[in-house]
Design a protein around this motif. Structure first.
Motif, PDB file in Angstrom:
ATOM      1  N   ASN A   1       0.902  -1.224   0.100  1.00  0.00           N
ATOM      2  CA  ASN A   1      -0.054  -0.240   0.152  1.00  0.00           C
ATOM      3  C   ASN A   1       0.666   1.284  -0.121  1.00  0.00           C
ATOM      4  N   GLY A   2       1.946   1.019  -0.226  1.00  0.00           N
ATOM      5  CA  GLY A   2       3.012   2.205  -0.201  1.00  0.00           C
ATOM      6  C   GLY A   2       3.301   2.837   1.304  1.00  0.00           C
ATOM      7  N   VAL A   3       3.318   2.126   2.227  1.00  0.00           N
ATOM      8  CA  VAL A   3       3.499   2.751   3.466  1.00  0.00           C
ATOM      9  C   VAL A   3       5.115   2.134   3.757  1.00  0.00           C
TER      10      VAL A   3
ATOM     11  N   ASP B   1       7.667   6.332   6.699  1.00  0.00           N
ATOM     12  CA  ASP B   1       6.280   6.785   7.554  1.00  0.00           C
ATOM     13  C   ASP B   1       6.243   6.059   9.016  1.00  0.00           C
TER      14      ASP B   1
ATOM     15  N   PRO C   1       6.669  13.045  12.103  1.00  0.00           N
ATOM     16  CA  PRO C   1       6.101  14.185  11.242  1.00  0.00           C
ATOM     17  C   PRO C   1       6.989  15.596  11.600  1.00  0.00           C
TER      18      PRO C   1
ATOM     19  N   GLY D   1       0.198  18.999  12.495  1.00  0.00           N
ATOM     20  CA  GLY D   1      -0.644  18.280  13.254  1.00  0.00           C
ATOM     21  C   GLY D   1      -0.861  18.785  14.695  1.00  0.00           C
TER      22      GLY D   1
ATOM     23  N   GLN E   1      -1.017   7.347  13.971  1.00  0.00           N
ATOM     24  CA  GLN E   1      -1.067   8.337  12.927  1.00  0.00           C
ATOM     25  C   GLN E   1      -2.022   7.932  11.846  1.00  0.00           C
ATOM     26  N   CYS E   2      -2.094   6.590  11.636  1.00  0.00           N
ATOM     27  CA  CYS E   2      -3.090   6.029  10.798  1.00  0.00           C
ATOM     28  C   CYS E   2      -4.018   5.112  11.215  1.00  0.00           C
ATOM     29  N   HIS E   3      -3.496   4.411  11.970  1.00  0.00           N
ATOM     30  CA  HIS E   3      -4.576   3.506  13.004  1.00  0.00           C
ATOM     31  C   HIS E   3      -5.345   3.912  14.126  1.00  0.00           C
TER      32      HIS E   3
END
Lengths: 147, 359, 531
Positions: free
Chosen positions: C77-79, C83, C88, C93, C151-153
């Protein structure tokens, strides 16, 4: 065995037949390669790819990506808040275009080509629009199909 | 096949095979049974190989600046056997130039341009020009950085030709600078105009060869040896002996090309970007010597010198007959061939400059 | 060269050409449809090149790591590397969510609520984490914390945050803590306890220039469940979702939980293996589609042949009967009604945070959720009957062994028969093992249907140890301390509390036929009456 009766094939003719056969075989293989080359290849389904989080794009922030062919793509927020992934290679002769936020247009400095905010060619030599790539946002995560 | 069908076919195609055989055939001197006499034929058959692979490549190629590179990438990475076919075409091009050069070397060494055979020679020089043109337009089509700058640099050289330069450059580029129509022009040249020209000039070249017959060996001793060999082995016919020899050597060369294509396939470069000039831009290897010379004699002078050298090559039979041969007779009493010396010297310079440029 | 030789050359070359072209045809790569390939993004390309297996100058540094990642869902998936190992940018954020900065985690044991606050310096600016360092031009952290995964989950991290897994390392002040660290030794605690519960990561040598920070060797390597990370967060996602594959399938497999949930004090994996659930799983595991993508392995819909640990405790359950579908949760306590860990089992109350949001349901609610999973394969009577059996087993432990032994042990400490030092006397261990070992085994065995653990590893040992080891040892210790009579009276009082003597301990004096009959019928009546 010493005579070569007309009913049987002579050794020389047999050799010639063999040589001809092998040569024909080589030609046939070449034909297989040639024709196989012309048969279309099944399309590989490309998955959308995770790029970044939604809040990392917008308010003037853009992301520069590369698609699978190495061409530059820009991920940016449009005026209506939707995300857009647009190729930044000019469709005229391949220079890199720049986004002019004040005019909301893309400018190509090489031959003074212009594209509107959606990538359609408006002024100058370019004719085809800038390519667009599908963008999906899921749970705050941005995915782009960079085929 | 039933007898009736064969009879009907023979009536529909009333070709007298035996007659054709005799007309097309030719007795060759036994001295021509050396492998270095096959080189011209191999170069011609290599054109056939290039035409075949090129025809296949043309099914996928798109001649527009935006999409050319992508179509080449599709051929190289996605199409079945694409990498192999493109590599064969690439290696075949180099081999064709090599064998042309070898053939030119052979004809030069055997002074086959003498005895009124200047027609054959000039057609041959024409073929050299067309082949180099094919090679150049070929790699101009790829659409990578080398292609773009090759076109731009060559257009400037064309533009530097005195008198007609400006017009020629415009004709070459389909405009004043590289534009949308330039690649289409290269494509038309590479796929249609130049192959047609090549085939036409090949016919002229072969016509001259046939009309004159092969340049027989020189001294009386040579002629005697020839007669003896003919008496012993019979004549050496074009069909089937020499044709088979050429086919055998061509197959061998084709095999070598295929193996090289497997072992050293072409690689994708970077798509061209007019805004970026790569650091060291070089043409293909067969242009190294000329490139080096243009560095030594820059600008319009260099282009003029190149043109003059080309003209000299074209009219070499006359230069040889009216300038060099008299020198030979006067100075060296026929014991030295100035033509040969000039040829060797030119070859040496060509090789040295090529090697220097390669580094 | 004769014609014959030329013909042979033609034949030979043709044959070789056939071979070469045959090779070309055979070697043609399959242009796979839809086969996912790992995506190496520009910012991670350098990492993959150096650490991976295709280095020009030789093999990569850690080709296994890159290989694991390439086979992961992340890669497709491109992670990529940056990442997770990157942080960041400043200002990207809210600071409290930015894994670049340090936070402080607080667990209010009274209310059960957990919270984090941003750590700031005197000027009020956020403080960067101590293990951030510059590597080949990029700012990275080696030990990634759950705040990066969050951040994603976000949902999963939130659920995990409020679970007991996240606070697994917080057992300071407990007997186990003293046992591991002091009674045994730091190495025992570091290599043993902490490897499951989690260490408190510490940077012993800060990063300088291009040199990485050095984590204190007694705290790293560690993928303990409740690891306290350098950025102040608690927990380690890689404890269950092994890096760098981060495979959902791995997390679904019982062996994954079995790393920690095994052994004499909580043999869950052994119990599961013994149970009918485990037997069914052993037979059916390969045909249950365990490699389904995340959230697409739903009990009752995608599989039902057998449960694994995650099926009941965490996983999504399809709608069935009158029940709506139950969503996946990363809070491992969400469907558990009893806590079988302590000396005396209780059903902890629910947790509601300040805003009124229910973080943990009340015991009945939790039990209902678990029942919803059971009911996919079992009928109501079956499930309800099971819970009666289970409750009774826990009750039996509590009343017969847990409460009496605890009361007696506390009393011995109070009156000075036992010293205040934990785990240094015989009785300390006798008592400890009653509740911590066989007591837990009995309860867990009942919870997960492992009869042998209930009986021979559980109640049998409880009975033997309580009556033939613990109580006699109490007597002797009290006598040696000169408090024999007083303690004996206390023991007597404890064992006779309420109706306990009749119910639980009178058998030691012998039972005649009528008395045995009475006990049995009383039990049978009570099974129906007890919740």
């Amino acid at each position: 065995m010493s005579d070569e009766s007309p009913a049987r094939v002579s050794r020389r003719a047999a050799l010639r037949l063999l040589v001809g056969g092998v040569a024909a075989g080589a030609a046939a293989m070449a034909g297989v390669v040639g024709v196989g080359f012309l048969y279309p290849v099944p399309k590989v389904e490309v998955k959308p790819r995770f790029i970044c989080l939604r809040h990392q794009v917008g308010d003037g922030k853009t992301l520069e990506l590369l698609d699978d062919d190495g061409r530059k793509v820009m991920l940016m927020e449009q005026a209506d808040g939707e995300l857009m992934a647009i190729g930044t290679t000019c469709t005229h002769l391949g220079c890199s275009v720049f986004y002019r936020a004040d005019e909301q247009k893309f400018e190509c400095p090489c031959h003074n080509g212009w594209f509107d905010a959606q990538g359609n060619a408006t002024d100058g030599p370019p004719e085809r629009p800038l390519p667009r790539y599908p963008v999906t946002v899921r749970d705050g995560k941005v995915f782009v199909k960079l085929a | 096949m039933p007898r009736r069908v064969i009879d009907e076919l023979l009536e529909a195609f009333p070709i007298d095979v035996q007659d054709l055989y005799e007309k097309a055939g030719e007795s060759l001197p036994h001295s021509a049974k050396r492998w270095w006499w096959c080189w011209g034929g191999i170069a011609g058959l290599l054109f056939g190989l290039q035409a075949a692979t090129g025809l296949l490549l043309a099914f996928y190629y798109r001649a527009e600046p935006g999409t050319a590179f992508e179509s080449i990438r599709y051929i190289t990475e996605d199409a079945r056997f694409g990498l192999f076919l493109r590599s064969v075409h690439n290696w075949g091009a180099s081999f064709m130039v090599v064998f042309l050069g070898l053939h030119m070397l052979r004809t030069f060494m055997t002074a086959s341009f003498r005895e009124h055979r200047w027609g054959t020679w000039m057609a041959g020089v024409g073929l050299l020009g067309v082949t180099l043109g094919l090679a150049f337009t070929g790699y101009a089509l790829v659409g990578d950085t080398v292609s773009y700058w090759a076109i731009v640099v060559t257009s400037n050289i064309v533009g530097a030709v005195p008198l007609i330069g400006g017009l020629a450059k415009q004709l070459f580029l389909a405009g004043d600078s590289f534009n949308q129509a330039t690649l289409s022009r290269m494509y038309a040249l590479h796929v249609q105009i130049m192959p047609a020209a090549l085939m036409g000039v090949v016919l002229v070249h072969l016509m001259f060869v046939r009309l004159h017959g092969m340049h027989k060996p020189g001294t009386q001793a040579d002629l005697d040896a020839e007669a003896a060999e003919t008496a012993e082995k019979g004549s050496h016919e074009f069909f089937p002996d020499h044709a088979i020899a050429e086919s055998a050597s061509f197959l061998y060369v084709a095999l070598v090309i295929m193996l090289l294509a497997l072992a050293f396939p072409v690689a994708m470069g970077l798509p061209f970007d007019p805004a970026v000039t790569p650091e060291h831009i070089k043409p293909e290897w067969y242009f190294y010597a000329v490139f080096h010379m243009l560095k030594l004699v820059p600008g319009q002078m260099g282009v003029v010198v190149t043109l003059l050298l080309g003209v000299a090559l074209f009219f070499w039979p006359f230069i040889d007959q009216y300038i060099l041969q008299p020198i030979d007779r006067a100075l060296f009493k026929g014991r030295l061939e100035t033509s040969l010396l000039v040829g060797m010297a030119t070859l040496a310079v060509f090789l040295i400059w090529s090697v220097v440029e390669a580094y | 060269m004769s014609l014959k030789i030329k013909e042979i050359i033609i034949a030979l070359c043709s044959a070789l050409i056939i071979v070469v072209l045959g090779y070309v045809v055979m070697a043609e790569k399959e242009h796979a449809t839809g086969e996912a390939k790992p995506v190496v993004k520009a910012d991670s390309a350098g990492c993959v090149d150096c650490h991976g297996e295709e280095l020009e100058n030789g093999p990569g540094r850690d080709p296994g790591i890159v290989s694991h990642w390439k086979h992961s869902v992340h890669a497709i998936n491109g992670v990529g590397c940056m990442d997770c190992h990157g942080v960041p940018a400043v200002g990207d954020g809210p600071d409290i969510d930015n894994p670049r900065y340090t936070v402080s985690t607080v667990w209010d044991k009274e209310s059960g609520n957990k919270s984090i606050t941003l750590v700031t310096d005197e000027a009020g600016a956020p403080v960067e984490r101590a293990d951030l360092w510059k590597h080949e031009g990029a700012q990275i952290v080696t030990a990634v914390s759950p705040r990066t995964c969050a951040q994603c989950h976000e949902t999963e991290s939130e659920q995990f945050f409020h679970s007991r897994h996240q606070s697994a390392s917080d057992f300071l002040g407990s007997v186990d803590n003293f046992l591991g660290r002091y009674a045994e030794g730091p190495a025992a605690a570091n290599n043993g306890c902490q490897q499951c519960h989690g260490s408190v990561l510490r940077v012993s040598v800060p990063a300088t220039g291009d040199e990485p920070p050095v984590y204190a060797a007694d705290t790293w390597p560690n993928t303990g469940m409740g690891r306290v990370n350098v950025d102040g967060s608690w927990g380690s996602c890689s404890a269950c979702h092994s890096r760098h594959e981060f495979s959902a399938e791995l997390a679904r497999r019982p062996e994954n939980c079995g790393k920690c949930h095994m052994g004499p004090d909580h043999p869950q994996i052994e119990i599961f293996t013994e149970s009918k659930h485990g037997i069914a799983f052993a037979k059916n595991a390969d045909s249950m589609g365990m490699d389904a993508p995340g959230l697409e392995w739903v009990l009752g819909e995608d599989y039902s042949a057998a449960p694994s640990c995650s099926s009941c405790h965490l996983g999504p359950v399809a709608a069935h009967g009158n029940y709506a579908p139950m969503e996946m949760t990363h809070d491992v306590g969400a469907r558990i009604s009893w806590t079988l860990r302590p000396k005396i089992s209780i059903q902890p109350g629910g947790i509601v945070d300040e805003s009124g949001l229910v973080r943990l349901k009340e015991p009945e609610g939790r039990r209902q959720d678990m029942k919803q999973a059971c009911l996919v394969c079992h009928g109501d009577a079956w499930v309800d009957g099971f819970y009666v059996q289970y409750d009774n087993a826990v009750h039996l432990y509590n009343e017969k062994y847990g409460k009496p032994s605890t009361a007696i042990y506390e009393h011995l400490k109070e009156v000075g028969v036992l010293d205040k030092v934990p785990m240094n006397e015989h009785l300390d261990y006798e008592y400890f093992e009653i509740w911590h070992h066989e007591g837990r085994r009995a309860r867990h065995g009942a919870a997960m249907m492992g009869p042998d653990y209930v009986q021979w590893h559980g109640f049998y040992e409880l009975t033997r140890n309580f009556y033939t080891k613990f109580l006699p040892a109490v007597e002797h210790a009290a006598e040696d301390a000169g408090k024999g009579e007083e303690v004996a009276a206390f023991v007597e009082k404890t064992l006779h509390e309420g109706d306990n003597w009749n119910k639980y301990h009178r058998w030691t004096e012998g039972l005649n036929a009528a008395e045995r009959e009475a006990m049995l019928s009383w039990e049978q009546e009570t099974y129906g009456a007890r919740e």
